[in-house]
Design an enzyme around this catalytic site. Sequence first.
Site, short mmCIF file in Angstrom:
data_model
loop_
_atom_site.label_atom_id
_atom_site.label_comp_id
_atom_site.label_asym_id
_atom_site.label_seq_id
_atom_site.Cartn_x
_atom_site.Cartn_y
_atom_site.Cartn_z
N ARG A 1 55.85 8.29 76.16
CA ARG A 1 54.84 7.76 77.09
C ARG A 1 53.45 8.14 76.59
NH1 ARG A 1 56.59 9.46 83.12
NH2 ARG A 1 54.33 9.72 83.23
N ARG B 1 59.70 14.71 75.53
CA ARG B 1 60.32 13.70 76.40
C ARG B 1 60.22 12.32 75.74
NH1 ARG B 1 58.68 13.08 82.68
NH2 ARG B 1 56.63 12.39 81.97
N ARG C 1 46.66 15.61 83.57
CA ARG C 1 47.63 15.37 84.66
C ARG C 1 47.94 16.67 85.39
NH1 ARG C 1 52.30 12.93 81.51
NH2 ARG C 1 53.38 12.74 83.50
N ARG D 1 51.57 11.80 96.49
CA ARG D 1 50.85 12.67 95.57
C ARG D 1 49.53 13.14 96.17
NH1 ARG D 1 53.45 10.68 90.57
NH2 ARG D 1 52.78 11.83 88.76
N LYS E 1 61.66 16.10 88.29
CA LYS E 1 61.85 15.27 89.49
C LYS E 1 62.70 14.04 89.20
CE LYS E 1 57.39 14.66 90.29
NZ LYS E 1 56.81 15.41 89.15
P1 AMP Z 1 54.85 9.69 86.81
O1 AMP Z 1 55.80 8.78 86.11
O2 AMP Z 1 55.31 10.08 88.18
O3 AMP Z 1 54.45 10.89 85.97
O4 AMP Z 1 53.52 8.85 87.04
C1 AMP Z 1 52.78 8.33 85.95
C2 AMP Z 1 51.37 7.98 86.39
O5 AMP Z 1 51.43 6.96 87.40
C3 AMP Z 1 50.60 9.11 87.05
O6 AMP Z 1 49.96 9.94 86.10
C4 AMP Z 1 49.60 8.33 87.90
O7 AMP Z 1 48.56 7.79 87.10
C5 AMP Z 1 50.44 7.17 88.39
N1 AMP Z 1 51.12 7.49 89.67
C6 AMP Z 1 52.46 7.64 89.88
N2 AMP Z 1 52.71 7.91 91.18
C7 AMP Z 1 51.51 7.96 91.79
C8 AMP Z 1 51.09 8.20 93.13
N3 AMP Z 1 51.97 8.49 94.10
N4 AMP Z 1 49.77 8.14 93.40
C9 AMP Z 1 48.86 7.85 92.44
N5 AMP Z 1 49.18 7.62 91.17
C10 AMP Z 1 50.49 7.67 90.83
#
Ligand code: AMP
Length: 223
Positions: A157, A124, A168, A88, A13
């Site tokens: 990360r 990554r 996740r 999400r 994404k």
């Molecule tokens: P990402 O970088 O999109 O993988 O997001 C990293 C982490 O941020 C996720 O595992 C969640 O803990 C939190 N997060 C990101 N976007 C959301 C969202 N829309 N709703 C809830 N938690 C989020």
Amino acid sequence: MRVILLGPPGSGKGTVGDIIEHVYGLPRIATGDLLRRAVQAQTPLGRRAAAFMGRGGLVPDDLVVALVRERLDAGDAQGGYVLDGFPRTIAQAHSLEALDPRQREVAIDIEADEATVVRRLETRRLCPRCTAVYNLRSRPPRRDDVCDDDEEKLIQRDDDRPDIVQKRLRVYHQQTEPLIGYYRAKGILHRVAGSGTVDETFAQIRLILDRVLAGTGKEQTAR
Ligand code: AMP
């Protein structure tokens, strides 16, 4: 136009969101990036979010929606944007519609099998300064472990570690995957294959976005 990118962690994404930003001039809004910045800056919201993120769970809807509301108020989002990692949950999708009801919506589900995304997340790496994303196998930095743009040392990360990745993925299946049905019912869902190269994935997305912009985009699979 609002482009909503769906798909499990590691489906690409962020990478295709960046390309859409450059090709179509739509700013990419990534809630993961906004949250990581808030955590780093130790804002009150960042402090509350950190515990959820570290465990691989979702941050509560009200916190994420507050961040998105603030971001959408910025001038560059008035003409449309690409959402990466938001919504999400179904509740977040409803909040989004209430926050900015004017935008025409396109949802693109990037499908990638579990073995592929797990492998991608293991390799990554992220630049902590500019948030550029690399992959040690498919998109390595020019110099080992160092960002091409600002020479910052790349990091992994914390939530890309194997046990958190499994959590996740479970959270994705339980809370985020239902959005596929939600957007299908709205008649705006498109699905693309995301297990190949970035170019292959973006080529499918380009077909969809060009068709939508030309006014002929119906629900479809670009395969
Ligand atoms: P990402 O970088 O999109 O993988 O997001 C990293 C982490 O941020 C996720 O595992 C969640 O803990 C939190 N997060 C990101 N976007 C959301 C969202 N829309 N709703 C809830 N938690 C989020």
